[in-house]
Scaffold this active site. Sequence first.
Site, mmCIF file in Angstrom:
data_model
loop_
_atom_site.group_PDB
_atom_site.id
_atom_site.type_symbol
_atom_site.label_atom_id
_atom_site.label_comp_id
_atom_site.label_asym_id
_atom_site.label_seq_id
_atom_site.Cartn_x
_atom_site.Cartn_y
_atom_site.Cartn_z
ATOM 1 N N LYS A 1 0.869 -1.182 0.000
ATOM 2 C CA LYS A 1 0.000 0.000 0.000
ATOM 3 C C LYS A 1 0.905 1.231 0.000
ATOM 4 O O LYS A 1 1.482 1.607 1.012
ATOM 5 C CB LYS A 1 -0.885 -0.005 1.247
ATOM 6 C CG LYS A 1 -1.813 1.151 1.186
ATOM 7 C CD LYS A 1 -2.130 2.008 2.147
ATOM 8 C CE LYS A 1 -2.746 3.305 1.974
ATOM 9 N NZ LYS A 1 -1.841 4.388 1.683
ATOM 10 N N GLU B 1 11.448 16.020 14.757
ATOM 11 C CA GLU B 1 11.954 15.988 13.381
ATOM 12 C C GLU B 1 11.206 17.052 12.570
ATOM 13 O O GLU B 1 9.976 17.066 12.545
ATOM 14 C CB GLU B 1 11.624 14.586 12.846
ATOM 15 C CG GLU B 1 12.192 14.249 11.525
ATOM 16 C CD GLU B 1 11.842 12.798 11.145
ATOM 17 O OE1 GLU B 1 10.739 12.315 11.462
ATOM 18 O OE2 GLU B 1 12.688 12.161 10.498
ATOM 19 N N CYS C 1 13.954 10.520 6.508
ATOM 20 C CA CYS C 1 14.076 10.147 7.935
ATOM 21 C C CYS C 1 15.512 10.266 8.412
ATOM 22 O O CYS C 1 15.758 10.229 9.619
ATOM 23 C CB CYS C 1 13.647 8.703 8.154
ATOM 24 S SG CYS C 1 12.040 8.356 7.550
HETATM 25 C C1 SIN Z 1 16.993 6.447 2.764
HETATM 26 O O1 SIN Z 1 16.751 5.310 2.364
HETATM 27 O O2 SIN Z 1 18.108 6.947 2.661
HETATM 28 C C2 SIN Z 1 15.932 7.304 3.424
HETATM 29 C C3 SIN Z 1 14.682 6.605 3.723
HETATM 30 C C4 SIN Z 1 13.639 7.442 4.410
HETATM 31 O O3 SIN Z 1 13.767 8.618 4.616
HETATM 32 O O4 SIN Z 1 12.610 6.871 4.762
#
Ligand code: SIN
Length: 476
Positions: A174, A380, A283
Amino acid sequence: MEQVKYLLNHENISFTAINDSIKVTNPATKEILAYVKKSDETSLTDIIKNANLAFKSWSVALASFRSDILMKWYELVIQNRANLARLMTLEQGKSLNEASGEIAYAASFIKWFAAQTLRNDGDILTSVKKDEKLLVVKQPIGVCAAITPWNFPAAMITRKAAPALGAGCAMIVKPASQTPLSAYALASLAYAAGIPKDLFVIISGDAGMISTAFADSKIIRKISFTGSTEVGIKIYEKSAKTIKKLSLELGGNAPFIVFDDADLDKAVDGVMASKFRNSGQTCVCANRIYAQSGIYDEFCAKLNIAIKSLKLGNGLENGVNQGPLIDENALKKVEEHINDALKKGAKCLSGGKRSSLGGTFFEPTLLSDATKDMLVAREETFGPLCPVFKFKSDDEVIEAANDTDFGLASYIFTNDPKRQWKVSESLEYGMVGVNTGLISNEVAPFGGVKFSGLGREGSRYGMDEYTEQKYICLNL
Ligand code: SIN
């Protein structure tokens, strides 16, 4: 859009309005790109049952058969790289150059796991009795489900699907409602490569309903989720009833530490690569930048020059390296963090406001004099904001860096090998970049500790997440 439509030859995609569908829009222009049909609970039940049937034959096929098909999928992704990248820029907003990089990154997982499929070996253990052989075999878990984010519309799918399919599992994905088109395009190439349609399925619809259906299903044995910690906790709770195996790749709050002895130009390049990848929407983006007192002013000045050279705009335009943010909420969060920091004493050296381009464009921003009582220290931002904190000693910065619930990526810049080792070991993070701001690749285990999640993706550890170890005690 015309040149990429061939990638979207799928019964769930329509280019004219349909009732109760997901409208996919270009975040740079607000133009409607396509409509995606939603799955309901009944169709989902059938999809899961059919995936289980497809799993039964796929899981017993020779590993070399599965590997060859994955390699074919890889080749088709590479052949269609330019148009897949274009499609991604249209629905996600990142620059064409970055989107093309993501397609190569996405393809690298397929290639890596195609090779790993050939050597997903078990073990023979040293026996404790005469006439007995002790074996460990690896078996595919079964039907798996993935819930993937909008920030990496292709790579987060292949990082989950390729090891699952290679190990012999079925995979139902999904994708995020903002960026489903890349997922459908990848699937059409997978089918062209020979992956059965019931084995690898893309579904769209209400995220709550779908994640509950995944969690409640006894057929689905594993869920892999990339997204916020808040949603990850809900999936964790919902999955308890069926004792589901989980991989959770959740939020981060990455510290980026620059010591007095660092190569400052390299450190500035590192911040730019980490912080402004996907306009700050990853992330693993540097969230808190710590510069030691001896180089603080010089470092901020150099970083400011680099930030001012960024070019914001529609990702399809030449020279643009910063796209729009995904939506209005993303923009509001960046504004909230900036306003809070300025109120508490930060100074704005660059940006600080919405761009004159309008929409969800936000100026790349540099704040100096950041302190630990500010929101940016705890949360964040997920946007183009660089707050720089000052520190004096190693112990002080290690304590500050670890003073968060999160533990995904961290970065240090120092030329002292002892310090490189000591600080890397002391950071409570799943990943540490030393003198680099880019750490992600298909070979390394990607994942976090604490509230940043469970499990590892990519690398040889990534396939273990889709296998069960079966112990066989053989009395001869
Ligand atoms: C990454 O794979 O470098 C980043 C992945 C993400 O921000 O979820």
